[in-house]
Design a protein around this motif. Sequence first.
Motif, short mmCIF file in Angstrom:
data_model
loop_
_atom_site.label_atom_id
_atom_site.label_comp_id
_atom_site.label_asym_id
_atom_site.label_seq_id
_atom_site.Cartn_x
_atom_site.Cartn_y
_atom_site.Cartn_z
N GLN A 1 -24.11 3.68 4.03
CA GLN A 1 -23.70 3.75 2.90
C GLN A 1 -21.95 4.27 3.01
OE1 GLN A 1 -25.36 3.64 0.23
NE2 GLN A 1 -24.28 4.14 -1.39
N VAL A 2 -21.15 3.67 2.14
CA VAL A 2 -19.72 3.79 2.14
C VAL A 2 -19.34 4.09 0.56
CG1 VAL A 2 -17.53 2.89 2.47
CG2 VAL A 2 -19.56 2.48 4.01
N GLN A 3 -18.65 5.16 0.30
CA GLN A 3 -17.93 5.42 -0.89
C GLN A 3 -16.55 5.32 -0.54
OE1 GLN A 3 -19.98 8.25 0.62
NE2 GLN A 3 -21.65 6.97 -0.05
N LEU A 4 -16.05 4.39 -1.80
CA LEU A 4 -14.53 4.08 -1.81
C LEU A 4 -13.92 4.84 -3.08
CD1 LEU A 4 -15.29 0.20 -0.93
CD2 LEU A 4 -14.61 2.07 0.39
N VAL A 5 -12.81 5.02 -2.91
CA VAL A 5 -11.87 5.79 -4.10
C VAL A 5 -10.58 5.24 -3.90
CG1 VAL A 5 -10.97 7.90 -5.16
CG2 VAL A 5 -13.19 7.74 -3.86
N GLU A 6 -10.08 4.39 -4.99
CA GLU A 6 -8.74 3.96 -5.00
C GLU A 6 -7.68 4.92 -5.69
OE1 GLU A 6 -11.35 0.42 -6.04
OE2 GLU A 6 -11.47 2.66 -6.72
N SER A 7 -6.63 4.63 -5.30
CA SER A 7 -5.44 5.57 -5.93
C SER A 7 -4.07 4.72 -5.71
CB SER A 7 -5.20 6.89 -5.31
OG SER A 7 -4.85 6.78 -4.05
N GLY A 8 -3.10 5.18 -6.55
CA GLY A 8 -1.68 4.69 -6.37
C GLY A 8 -1.52 3.67 -7.45
N GLY A 9 -2.32 3.39 -8.43
CA GLY A 9 -1.97 2.44 -9.53
C GLY A 9 -1.02 3.14 -10.57
N GLY A 10 -0.35 2.36 -11.39
CA GLY A 10 0.59 2.96 -12.29
C GLY A 10 1.04 1.95 -13.33
N LEU A 11 2.33 2.31 -13.65
CA LEU A 11 3.16 1.40 -14.74
C LEU A 11 4.29 1.07 -13.75
CD1 LEU A 11 3.88 -0.11 -17.37
CD2 LEU A 11 4.82 2.26 -18.09
N VAL A 12 4.75 0.18 -13.80
CA VAL A 12 6.02 -0.28 -12.88
C VAL A 12 6.60 -1.52 -13.61
CG1 VAL A 12 4.61 -1.85 -11.34
CG2 VAL A 12 6.87 -0.73 -10.64
N GLN A 13 7.95 -1.69 -13.82
CA GLN A 13 8.70 -2.87 -14.15
C GLN A 13 8.45 -3.97 -13.19
OE1 GLN A 13 12.71 -1.64 -15.09
NE2 GLN A 13 12.17 -0.82 -17.01
N ALA A 14 8.85 -5.15 -13.83
CA ALA A 14 8.61 -6.35 -13.20
C ALA A 14 9.76 -6.16 -11.99
CB ALA A 14 8.97 -7.53 -14.16
N GLY A 15 9.27 -6.81 -10.93
CA GLY A 15 10.23 -6.80 -9.68
C GLY A 15 9.91 -5.65 -8.82
N GLY A 16 9.26 -4.46 -9.48
CA GLY A 16 9.17 -3.06 -8.75
C GLY A 16 7.94 -3.19 -7.62
N SER A 17 7.54 -2.13 -6.90
CA SER A 17 6.64 -1.93 -6.04
C SER A 17 5.45 -0.87 -6.22
CB SER A 17 7.12 -1.90 -4.64
OG SER A 17 8.03 -2.97 -4.22
N LEU A 18 4.54 -1.04 -5.66
CA LEU A 18 3.52 -0.08 -5.61
C LEU A 18 2.50 -0.17 -4.43
CD1 LEU A 18 1.78 -0.25 -9.13
CD2 LEU A 18 3.16 1.84 -8.38
N ARG A 19 2.11 0.88 -4.00
CA ARG A 19 1.04 0.87 -2.73
C ARG A 19 -0.26 1.46 -2.99
NH1 ARG A 19 1.26 3.25 3.35
NH2 ARG A 19 0.59 5.41 2.48
N LEU A 20 -1.20 0.77 -3.01
CA LEU A 20 -2.53 1.18 -3.52
C LEU A 20 -3.14 1.79 -2.25
CD1 LEU A 20 -4.00 -1.54 -6.15
CD2 LEU A 20 -2.56 0.67 -6.48
#
Length: 124
Positions: A1-20
């Motif tokens: 059994q594996v539990q997964l939790v994502e984080s790092g999303g958000g609002l960003v302008q076009a051309g920007g970056s995010l790391r999930l």
Amino acid sequence: QVQLVESGGGLVQAGGSLRLSCAASGRAFSSYTMGWFRQAPGKEREFVAAINWSVGDTYYADSVKGRFTISRDNAKNTAYLQMNSLKPEDTAVYYCAADSGWGISFTPAEYDYWGQGTQVTVSS
């Protein structure tokens, strides 16, 4: 059994970056292929990227190739999706998933475990 939790999303302008990030708990994280999928409103869940458990081979959807990078740190039980040069059409809920089978899987049905998703919104 594996539990997964994502984080790092958000609002960003076009051309920007995010790391999930996708933090996994449970057994044998290093033996799972890890994938990222996304689902925009009114659309089906689609494959974004995957990384296998052994040699770290990576695979990408054509729409994100050259802009997104998937990676994993087995010591930290965490997978990542670095997203650069974001576009408004990248707006979606992003999900990480784990697949215990052999080889790389590109369809949601082939993955055994899923996170709850994290919203990514790219403004124009």
